[in-house]
Design an enzyme around this catalytic site. Structure first.
Site, PDB file in Angstrom:
ATOM      1  N   GLY A 208       1.368   4.098   4.480  1.00 44.98           N
ATOM      2  CA  GLY A 208       2.227   3.214   3.692  1.00 44.98           C
ATOM      3  C   GLY A 208       2.596   1.959   4.438  1.00 44.98           C
ATOM      4  N   SER A 209       2.331   0.794   3.852  1.00 45.99           N
ATOM      5  CA  SER A 209       2.545  -0.453   4.567  1.00 45.99           C
ATOM      6  C   SER A 209       2.269  -1.639   3.645  1.00 45.99           C
ATOM      7  CB  SER A 209       1.637  -0.503   5.803  1.00 45.99           C
ATOM      8  OG  SER A 209       0.351  -0.013   5.466  1.00 45.99           O
ATOM      9  N   ARG A 210       2.070  -2.834   4.257  1.00 50.84           N
ATOM     10  CA  ARG A 210       1.884  -4.043   3.461  1.00 50.84           C
ATOM     11  C   ARG A 210       1.001  -5.027   4.211  1.00 50.84           C
ATOM     12  NH1 ARG A 210       7.146  -7.420   1.902  1.00 50.84           N
ATOM     13  NH2 ARG A 210       6.297  -9.270   2.899  1.00 50.84           N
TER      14      ARG A 210
ATOM     15  N   MET B  77       0.839  -1.185   0.000  1.00 49.62           N
ATOM     16  CA  MET B  77       0.000   0.000   0.000  1.00 49.62           C
ATOM     17  C   MET B  77       0.880   1.242   0.000  1.00 49.62           C
ATOM     18  SD  MET B  77      -2.761  -1.133   2.902  1.00 49.62           S
ATOM     19  CE  MET B  77      -1.563  -2.080   3.839  1.00 49.62           C
TER      20      MET B  77
END
Length: 217
Positions: free
Chosen positions: A184-186, A96
């Site tokens: 922001g990440s996953r 993301m």
């Protein structure tokens, strides 16, 4: 535009910072202060955009695995999942960016049977080792198809706050929200080896809507 409840603290701080800097810029720099105010206004607008809550019709699913987040598929591979499954699994990772909706949703329907928070590092979220080294959460579901499905929220270099509001024993509904990650990440999903994969690397996903896999009962 509807905003996520996790936006409250961030927007209050951003509003105060924007107001103070704007006042000082105009007071001391007069018209030149616009060179500072305009970029700040754009950033301020992006903060609102980040916390948006899209209106999506989430359907009932049994065999389908639903994209848990908006983002881009960056990994599909067979791995060893050592925390809960203790064996081989297919890992699907979705990255993301800060511009994506960051609501985290259950990928499958069933019962929550495991949850754990792990403190850790803040490597860039697309780094493969971020799955085991970064700050993260792990949740496992006993699905309606009698499979064990594991998924992780992973904090990235920018993201420094993970929210996950589920507990062992909770009913999970595919596509419905269980958490949020800021900036922001996953998300990693670990599926049985015989799962039918319906996505490929590079695909853009829409959380709660797109079907990324299907499990055979």
């Amino acid at each position: 535009m509807k905003l996520h409840k996790e936006s409250k603290g961030t927007i209050i701080v951003a509003s105060i910072v924007f107001a103070v800097i704007s006042f000082l810029s105009v007071h001391f720099l007069e018209m030149w202060g616009l060179l500072i105010i305009v970029p700040l206004l754009i950033i301020f607008g992006l903060v609102f955009w980040f916390f948006r809550v899209p209106n999506r019709e989430v359907l009932d699913h049994k065999e389908n695995v639903i994209a848990p987040v908006d983002g881009k598929v960056v990994m599909i591979k067979e791995v060893d999942e050592d925390e809960f499954i203790k064996g081989k699994a297919i890992q699907i990772s979705i990255f993301m960016s800060p511009l994506n909706v960051h609501i985290c949703r259950y990928p499958v329907s069933g019962k929550v049977i495991y949850k754990k928070y792990h403190p850790g590092k803040y490597l860039v979220a697309w780094h493969e080792k971020s799955s085991t080294l970064n700050e993260r959460t792990t949740v496992a579901i006993d699905s309606l198809t009698n499979h064990k499905v594991v998924f992780r929220q992973i904090a990235g270099y920018v993201a420094r706050r993970i929210v996950f509001k589920c507990n062992e024993g909770d009913d999970a509904k595919a596509g419905h929200e269980f958490g949020f990650i800021k900036f922001g990440s996953r998300m990693d999903i670990f599926l049985p080896l015989d799962t039918e994969i319906n996505c490929k690397i590079g695909d853009k996903t829409k959380g709660g809507i797109d079907i990324i896999a299907k499990m055979i009962e």
